[in-house]
Design an enzyme around this catalytic site. Structure first.
Site, PDB file in Angstrom:
ATOM      1  N   GLU A  21       0.763  -1.207  -0.128  1.00  0.00           N
ATOM      2  CA  GLU A  21       0.043  -0.150   0.012  1.00  0.00           C
ATOM      3  C   GLU A  21       0.952   1.319   0.188  1.00  0.00           C
ATOM      4  OE1 GLU A  21      -3.941  -0.312   2.460  1.00  0.00           O
ATOM      5  OE2 GLU A  21      -2.306  -1.276   3.690  1.00  0.00           O
ATOM      6  N   LYS A  98     -10.258   6.361   2.282  1.00  0.00           N
ATOM      7  CA  LYS A  98      -9.527   5.718   1.578  1.00  0.00           C
ATOM      8  C   LYS A  98     -10.320   4.940   0.369  1.00  0.00           C
ATOM      9  CE  LYS A  98      -5.506   2.610   1.528  1.00  0.00           C
ATOM     10  NZ  LYS A  98      -4.569   1.770   2.487  1.00  0.00           N
TER      11      LYS A  98
END
Length: 122
Positions: A21, A98
């Site tokens: 990520e 997100k």
């Protein structure tokens, strides 16, 4: 008291718990709510007597550049910085989403919202 909102600030950033990520990054949306007395600005039409939302926008983008593992940590940094730069504020709420997190399935977003009064940040 007035509420000032910046809704839908979108940035691409490299946050996340997992190394992939942090390497690949993702899209985030940030919403900010600020509570303050705008009575002077209402009367005299002066930017000095309210919150300059352009500065808040830039501040959020700067904080999103600093890599973190958790959205909770990012939200705390943003709230702390807004209070630091705008002493007239009484309350700040930051929501970070997100978008399309990398999970094994379909999920539009995951969000964290942090709301603090000035006295809670001392």
């Amino acid at each position: 008291m007035s509420e000032i909102y910046l809704d839908g600030i979108e940035v691409y950033a490299f946050h996340g718990y997992y190394p992939e990520e942090q390497r690949i990054g993702g899209k985030y949306r940030i919403d900010v709510k600020m509570v303050t007395d705008t009575s002077k600005a209402e009367k005299n039409d002066s930017l000095q007597d309210t919150v300059n939302y352009e500065k808040v926008f830039e501040l959020v983008k700067e904080e999103m550049k600093e890599q973190s593992k958790l959205m909770e940590h990012i939200a705390h940094r943003i709230v702390k910085r807004i209070f630091s730069d705008f002493p007239q504020l009484e309350l700040v709420r930051v929501k970070i989403s997100k978008l399309h997190p990398p999970l094994d399935g379909i999920l539009d977003k995951v969000s964290i919202a942090l709301e603090k009064r000035r006295e809670e940040m001392i």
